[in-house]
Design an enzyme around this catalytic site. Structure first.
Site, short mmCIF file in Angstrom:
data_model
loop_
_atom_site.label_atom_id
_atom_site.label_comp_id
_atom_site.label_asym_id
_atom_site.label_seq_id
_atom_site.Cartn_x
_atom_site.Cartn_y
_atom_site.Cartn_z
N LYS A 53 36.53 77.46 63.33
CA LYS A 53 37.87 77.95 62.70
C LYS A 53 38.32 79.21 63.63
O LYS A 53 39.50 79.21 63.57
CB LYS A 53 37.36 78.30 61.31
CG LYS A 53 37.31 77.08 60.45
CD LYS A 53 36.93 77.49 58.83
CE LYS A 53 36.58 76.02 58.33
NZ LYS A 53 35.90 76.36 56.89
N GLN A 97 33.50 80.96 53.60
CA GLN A 97 32.82 79.88 54.02
C GLN A 97 31.86 79.53 52.75
O GLN A 97 30.94 80.06 52.46
CB GLN A 97 32.07 79.89 55.28
CG GLN A 97 31.59 78.81 55.82
CD GLN A 97 32.70 77.56 56.08
OE1 GLN A 97 33.45 77.56 56.76
NE2 GLN A 97 32.15 76.43 55.80
N ASP A 120 42.96 78.17 51.57
CA ASP A 120 42.19 77.11 51.25
C ASP A 120 42.84 76.33 50.17
O ASP A 120 42.18 75.13 49.83
CB ASP A 120 40.46 77.53 51.10
CG ASP A 120 39.81 77.39 52.37
OD1 ASP A 120 40.08 76.75 53.27
OD2 ASP A 120 38.53 78.04 52.36
#
Ligand code: NDP
Length: 291
Positions: A53, A97, A120
């Site tokens: 990422k 994460q 997200d």
């Protein structure tokens, strides 16, 4: 033999578009999109996702603020880190994460992210907005799947879609998005409580499989000409690979490809699209902040 839907190629094109958008925004407003990437602990898979990422951010011209916390840091330290990024106007997206190490309440941690920076699309506010069709950040994997279907020319209007897996990050949101009027599909959501999974998948024009179990979907479970979107990423023992394993999806690619009209590979399918949509959402958040 099915056509392979090339997620890498689509992602490459979209990332070039995003990079151009980042340059344009910076030149016009002085704002550079920035993403805070928080990793707790040292789970090898999480480290590799976070690294990928950050690399993708750098390539698109997005700043990534990397924060690594020890698994022993405690939930309060993590919540404080998130609060700091929530307050920081130069940060447009916050990513924690998952999965978090044992001892952290994932729901509480996600809830701590400001919905305006939840690129997200995992916070209850964004999930609610998605369900009622308000402006929001769409969760990256389902968003990427919609883009892939569009790219591959797969129409969803009136299609029978079977989603296998009901997680909050893939199965449920992709089922919700495809049920919206814009997509107009008829969606069936299957899970471990589904009796005779094949009887559902055999009627589907599109099967989206996200179970985390290699071999969940095999060719004999498909209608000829169906489209398969394989979300799974599974490490399967492989003595021929120097790593000792290879990555496989949730479908048995060979048998499914013989029956389907199109299928996404693993790796190189949904994965690159998930990261791409994270960049997309971060740019979108920065654009909103610059308005
Ligand atoms: P979860 O483990 O959270 O959910 C799995 C779901 O699949 C559950 O709802 C479970 O049912 C269902 N399931 C499991 N086995 C079966 C089965 N045999 N038949 C029917 N349903 C089954 O997984 P995620 O959604 O988080 O992830 C799924 C996969 O996708 C994983 O391999 C993950 O690594 C991958 N992934 C890939 C991404 C990418 O970008 N490529 C992004 C996110 C995930 P029940 O609810 O009844 O337990």
């Amino acid at each position: 033999m099915a056509k392979t839907i090339d997620g890498r190629a689509l992602a490459k094109g979209l990332r070039a578009e995003i990079a151009a958008g980042v340059s344009e925004l910076r030149a016009r407003t002085g704002v550079t999109p920035a993403l805070a990437v928080i990793l707790v602990g040292d789970n090898p898979a999480s480290i590799s996702y976070v690294t990928a990422k950050e690399k993708a951010c750098a390539e698109a011209g997005i700043v990534s603020h990397e924060t690594r916390l020890d698994a022993s840091c405690g939930e309060d330290a993590l919540l404080q880190t998130i609060a700091g990024f929530n307050e920081d106007p130069s940060v447009h997206g916050i990513l924690v994460q998952l999965p978090l190490p044992r001892g952290f309440d994932e729901r509480k941690v996600i809830d701590a992210i400001s919905p305006e920076k939840d690129v997200d699309g995992f916070t209850p506010v964004n999930v609610g907005r998605m369900l009622i069709g308000e402006e929001c950040f769409l969760p990256c994997t389902p968003f990427g799947i919609l883009k892939m279907l569009d790219f591959a020319g797969v129409g969803t209007d009136g299609a029978n879609v079977v989603v296998v897996g009901r997680s909050n990050i893939v199965g449920k949101p992709v089922a919700a998005l495809l049920s919206r009027r814009e997509a107009n599909a008829t969606v069936t959501l299957c899970h471990t409580g589904t009796r005779d999974l094949a009887s559902f998948t055999r009627r589907a024009d599109i099967v989206i499989v996200a179970t985390g179990r290699a071999g969940t979907l095999t060719g004999d479970m498909l209608k000829p000409g169906a489209v398969v979107i394989d979300v799974g990423v599974n490490r399967v023992e492989d003595a021929t690979s120097p790593r000792g394993y290879s990555l496989k999806g949730d479908s048995d690619f060979e048998s499914c490809a013989r029956v389907a009209s199109a299928i996404t590979p693993v790796p190189g399918g949904v994965g690159p699209m998930t990261i791409t949509m994270l960049l997309w959402n971060t740019l979108e958040s920065a654009r909103r902040a610059a308005r």
